[in-house]
Design a protein around this motif. Structure first.
Motif, short mmCIF file in Angstrom:
data_model
loop_
_atom_site.label_atom_id
_atom_site.label_comp_id
_atom_site.label_asym_id
_atom_site.label_seq_id
_atom_site.Cartn_x
_atom_site.Cartn_y
_atom_site.Cartn_z
N SER A 267 0.83 -1.21 0.00
CA SER A 267 0.00 0.00 0.00
C SER A 267 0.87 1.26 0.00
O SER A 267 0.60 2.21 -0.75
N ASN A 268 1.92 1.28 0.83
CA ASN A 268 2.82 2.43 0.83
C ASN A 268 3.54 2.58 -0.51
O ASN A 268 3.73 3.69 -1.00
N SER A 269 3.92 1.45 -1.11
CA SER A 269 4.59 1.49 -2.40
C SER A 269 3.66 2.01 -3.49
O SER A 269 4.07 2.78 -4.37
N GLN A 270 2.40 1.60 -3.44
CA GLN A 270 1.42 2.07 -4.43
C GLN A 270 1.26 3.58 -4.37
O GLN A 270 1.26 4.27 -5.40
N THR A 281 1.12 1.93 -13.04
CA THR A 281 0.31 0.71 -13.07
C THR A 281 0.21 0.13 -11.67
O THR A 281 1.22 -0.08 -11.00
N ILE A 282 -1.02 -0.13 -11.24
CA ILE A 282 -1.27 -0.71 -9.91
C ILE A 282 -2.18 -1.91 -10.08
O ILE A 282 -3.28 -1.79 -10.64
N LEU A 294 -6.82 11.91 -5.85
CA LEU A 294 -6.81 10.90 -4.80
C LEU A 294 -6.86 9.50 -5.40
O LEU A 294 -7.76 9.16 -6.18
N LEU A 295 -5.89 8.68 -5.03
CA LEU A 295 -5.74 7.34 -5.58
C LEU A 295 -6.82 6.40 -5.04
O LEU A 295 -7.05 6.33 -3.82
N VAL A 296 -7.50 5.68 -5.95
CA VAL A 296 -8.50 4.69 -5.53
C VAL A 296 -8.20 3.32 -6.13
O VAL A 296 -9.05 2.45 -6.13
N SER A 297 -6.99 3.13 -6.61
CA SER A 297 -6.57 1.82 -7.11
C SER A 297 -5.89 1.04 -5.99
O SER A 297 -5.42 1.61 -5.01
N GLY A 298 -5.80 -0.27 -6.18
CA GLY A 298 -5.10 -1.11 -5.22
C GLY A 298 -5.72 -1.05 -3.84
O GLY A 298 -6.94 -0.98 -3.67
N TRP A 299 -4.86 -1.05 -2.85
CA TRP A 299 -5.33 -1.04 -1.47
C TRP A 299 -6.06 0.24 -1.12
O TRP A 299 -6.89 0.26 -0.20
N TRP A 300 -5.78 1.33 -1.84
CA TRP A 300 -6.38 2.63 -1.49
C TRP A 300 -7.82 2.75 -1.95
O TRP A 300 -8.49 3.73 -1.61
N GLY A 301 -8.29 1.78 -2.70
CA GLY A 301 -9.72 1.72 -2.99
C GLY A 301 -10.48 0.88 -1.98
O GLY A 301 -11.71 0.82 -2.01
N ILE A 302 -9.74 0.22 -1.08
CA ILE A 302 -10.36 -0.62 -0.05
C ILE A 302 -10.43 0.10 1.28
O ILE A 302 -11.47 0.10 1.95
N GLY A 303 -9.33 0.71 1.68
CA GLY A 303 -9.31 1.42 2.95
C GLY A 303 -8.51 2.70 2.83
O GLY A 303 -7.48 2.75 2.16
#
Length: 375
Positions: A267-270, A281-282, A294-303
């Motif tokens: 998540s930090n790397s994304q 690319t995520i 604001l990023l909503v891909s990867g883990w940042w779309g979950i929490g």
């Protein structure tokens, strides 16, 4: 624990000053001399200036491995004396921290007197008292011999923590002739945690501490004292309780640790990759955003603070290796369970004020802060 620790003595403190001081000096020399990537940092507040950092922590991490190996193989080196003098080392670490702060502040004030007027990122903060300036720091990016001291302080902090953790395994091997399953897991966990940090070390350049926090006693004491001497606390209980833990329990802790470390690091790397390149690319797809910000891909779309969840899982796994004979090894994950949710709440207040309606839209996608359906 009682069998290894000694009462604090003048001799022990002198040993600590010599050992920890030499350790820091050697790491500084290696940081100065060893090659590394030259990476541009994030824009600094006020000036918008972007500093260039030499990132060579992995080289230092490997070099310390080599020094320990050579010392053990050719010089009969043992790390157990670090535990024999642990409390004296702790006192010495505080003395070194104060000495570092005094010398650094003298240099900072000299540089500030020469700094160009209006450089808000590098000027003293008149809102703070004398004690406040000591605690929060005077200068944003103090340097010595071309080395950024704030980012360098991570090296004795994390590598020092790694050496102390290895000392617990070393002492158990000297006592028993082998490592218990839980001690082996503990050693592998910490090594993997540190290795993964250095594998993506450039991520620290987008951390709030590096970008916006002045470098004073708060950060310096945390690096040189709190992290190496508090974060290794579980080692004492592993050493004092050599009864092997059932393998099924060790495997369950391994699963918790691996999952938490993946969430935390990825998540930090994304987020870091997104800051460097909004088209990164995520999870195999171009990064998606809300409002282009604001990023909503990867883990940042979950929490919204899912990285904190992974961090707590990692530190819980360290504590679980010690069993349930004492609550003390659990103080670190329990502290994080208080600190990180509160930090998440404060971060959200700042984000809501900064992004406005874009933040509201983001919270409709990433509905949870740290734990799906709970928080």
């Amino acid at each position: 624990m009682e069998g290894l620790r000694e009462a604090i003595s003048l001799e022990g403190v002198l040993f600590g000053l010599a050992t920890y001081g030499l350790f820091i000096i050697v790491l500084f020399a290696l940081a100065k001399l060893l090659p590394g990537q030259m990476i541009q940092g994030q824009p600094l507040p006020g000036s918008g200036k972007r500093l260039t950092y030499k990132v060579n922590g992995m080289a230092l991490f490997v070099a310390v491995h080599m020094l320990i190996f050579v010392g053990a193989w050719f010089l009969d080196l043992s790390l157990t004396p670090l535990l024999d003098h642990f409390w004296s080392l702790l006192v010495a670490a505080n003395i070194i921290t104060v000495a570092w702060l005094v010398l650094m502040n003298r240099g900072s004030r000299a540089r500030l007197r020469k700094a160009a007027a209006g450089d808000e990122a590098q000027t003293d903060d008149p809102k703070h008292s004398v004690l406040g300036r000591l605690w929060y720091g005077i200068e944003l990016n103090p340097q010595f011999l071309g080395v950024d001291l704030k980012t360098f302080a991570y090296q004795p902090s994390l590598i020092g923590l790694g050496v102390l953790n290895v000392a617990f395994g070393w002492a158990q091997y000297e006592q028993l002739g082998h490592l218990t399953p839980q001690m082996l897991a503990y050693q592998v966990f910490w090594w993997g945690y540190l290795f993964s940090h250095y594998w993506i070390e450039d991520n620290v350049l987008s951390m709030w501490d590096v970008i916006a926090e002045r470098f004073g006693l708060m950060l310096l004491w945390g690096d040189l004292v709190l992290v190496p001497f508090f974060y290794c606390i579980g080692g004492w209980w592993l050493l004092a309780n050599p009864e092997p833990m059932p393998i099924w329990r060790v495997l369950a802790i391994v699963a918790l640790h691996v999952t938490g470390l993946w969430i935390f690091r990825e998540s930090n790397s994304q987020k870091h990759r997104f800051k460097l390149d909004p088209g990164a690319t995520i999870w195999g797809k171009p990064a998606r955003t809300v409002g282009g910000r604001l990023l909503v891909s990867g883990w940042w779309g979950i929490g919204r603070k899912i990285n904190y969840t992974g961090e707590i899982m990692v530190y819980a796994s360290f504590a679980l290796c010690t069993g349930f004979s004492s609550v003390i090894p659990y103080l670190l994950p329990l502290w994080l369970c208080v600190l990180l949710p509160h930090r998440a709440w404060r971060d959200e207040q700042r984000c809501a004020a900064k992004y406005g309606e874009v933040w509201v839209e983001y919270t409709q996608i990433a509905k949870f802060r740290m734990i799906p359906f709970l928080y």
